[in-house]
Each structure stands twice: as C-alpha cells, then as structure tokens.
Enzyme design. Structure first.
Site, short mmCIF file in Angstrom:
data_model
loop_
_atom_site.label_atom_id
_atom_site.label_comp_id
_atom_site.label_asym_id
_atom_site.label_seq_id
_atom_site.Cartn_x
_atom_site.Cartn_y
_atom_site.Cartn_z
CB SER A 170 -0.94 0.02 1.21
OG SER A 170 -0.21 0.15 2.41
CE LYS B 242 -2.49 1.91 5.03
NZ LYS B 242 -2.57 1.19 3.74
#
Length: 254
Positions: free
Chosen positions: A50, A91
C-alpha cells in the site's frame, strides 16, 4: 648510533600509541553509533504494497520512535488502531487536526486547506500526478478532528486507508496516540532515506526534521575506518621503525 636507535624506537612506540588510540576511538564510534541507533530506531517489515513505490511489501524499514505529537504532514508512520485491524500499519500522514483534506482538484491533485499538494512519491518516475493518474480514484472531502491524523497509502489504487473509513465518526482519522514510529529509511533493500515532501512545508507547522540516522551511520562508518586504519598503521609503523633502525645500524657500522 645509540641516539639513532632511541629515535627510531621512539617513532615505533609513537606509531603504536597512535594505532591503539585510533582503534579505541573507532570502537567507541562504531559501538556507540549502533547503540544510539538501537535506542532511537526500531526495524519493521512492511506487510503490504500500500506504500509502493516509496516502500514495498517485504521491505525492512527503520522507524524512529516518536510521540504522536511530533508527527507532521508528509511523515510516513507506523501505527496501530483497532478500527483498522489492530495490527501495525504503514501509511503517510496527509492531514492533521483542523485540516480539510479534499481530492481531487482539476489537475487530479490532493488539496489540504485549499492548497494543492504535489506528490512526486506516488510514482516511481517521480512525476507524481501531473502526468499520470489522479491522487485518488475516488473524490472525497474529510475534516480532520483535533488530535487526529488523516492517512493515505502512496499506492492510491489499492491502499486501504482513511478513505475506507470516511463514514466513521472521525471520517477515517486515527488518534495521534496510535502512532508508534516514523519511518526514516528503507534498510533492505538499501533504498536509503525517505525525504520529507516539500509540498507540505508551506502549510502551518511545516514538516518534521530529519532523524539522526545519517549521523549515526556516519559514526559507524568512521569507526570502521579508524579501526581498520589503526590496525594497519601500527604494524606498518613498527616495521618502518625497525627497517630504519637496521639501516642506521648498518650505516654506523661502516
């Protein structure tokens, strides 16, 4: 002749002292650099893609242990939040408390408080969204509550990030206290430091300072150089002194 011998022997002893000193200082720097890094940083293995292409699945990263209050926009963080699955995730912070995060503007860019954010890290070629896909496949607007962080993955097409939780009470934001560390570098493969994005620097609060990893690495490298150099210099200096002493003795004998 005896004076010459004492002089050459003195140079040999001086070389030995310098050699031992270099090795001792080198050991302090080498071990100290490693110990300092072990206290400040924690290694993580990135579980998913991700955050590609910044970090890829399976990469080993070094993350600086920081308090959530130290986190700034643009930081790549490791956090754990029960709403997200109660497992460490990696993230990028794109919004902090009080921000309005929107996507996308007419050029396909993310905006924070109305300011368009250039994100070259979204693409491996460094061109960002200007020559490629928009910063998000879905349009959204989110207001970040105070004390919270809005997080997106760099691989925007498949990342399960704050956009998945927009319908939650906090519109996908997570508490600052959920942050465990800030990623500073990819240790394996050796992709180097993760730089702070310049686009966020103009916003209030700016970007976070670089971590101490470069200084720690420099201490380790300098330590290795001193240890190797000192180990080599001592025997060479002693050999040179003996050779000079023999040469002096031979010349004196004539």
């Amino acid at each position: 002749m005896s004076g010459t011998g004492r002089g050459e022997g003195g140079r040999g002893r001086l070389g030995s002292v310098l050699s031992n000193l270099a090795v001792a200082v080198g050991c302090v720097l080498f071990l100290g650099g490693f110990a300092w890094a072990a206290v400040v940083y924690k290694p993580y293995t990135v579980p998913t893609s991700s955050m590609s292409p910044t970090v890829n699945a399976g990469d080993r990263v070094l993350a600086e242990r920081v308090d959530g209050a130290e986190v700034r926009r643009g930081d790549v963080v490791v956090f754990t939040d029960t709403v997200w699955g109660d497992a460490p995730m990696v993230k990028r912070v794109v919004g902090v408390g009080g921000d309005e995060v929107t996507c996308c503007d007419g050029a396909g860019r993310l905006t924070v408080n109305g300011k368009a954010i250039e994100e070259p890290y979204l693409r491996a070629d460094g061109t960002g969204t200007s020559a490629g896909s928009p910063a998000s496949g879905q349009d959204f607007t989110a207001r970040v509550p105070e004390g919270k962080l809005f997080l997106l993955g760099d691989e925007r097409t498949g990342s399960l990030d704050s956009r998945v939780h927009l319908e939650d009470v906090d519109q996908g934001a997570v508490p600052r206290g959920a942050v465990q560390a800030r990623v500073d570098a990819v240790a394996w493969p050796l992709n180097g430091m993760i730089r702070r994005p310049e686009a966020f620097a103009a916003l209030p609060g700016g970007v976070s300072e670089e971590g101490p990893l470069p200084l720690q690495a420099a201490a380790v490298v300098l330590g290795v150089v001193l240890i190797v150099g000192g180990s080599v210099y001592g025997p060479l200096a002693a050999r040179s002194a003996r050779r000079a002493e023999r040469t002096g003795a031979s010349t004196g004998g004539r």
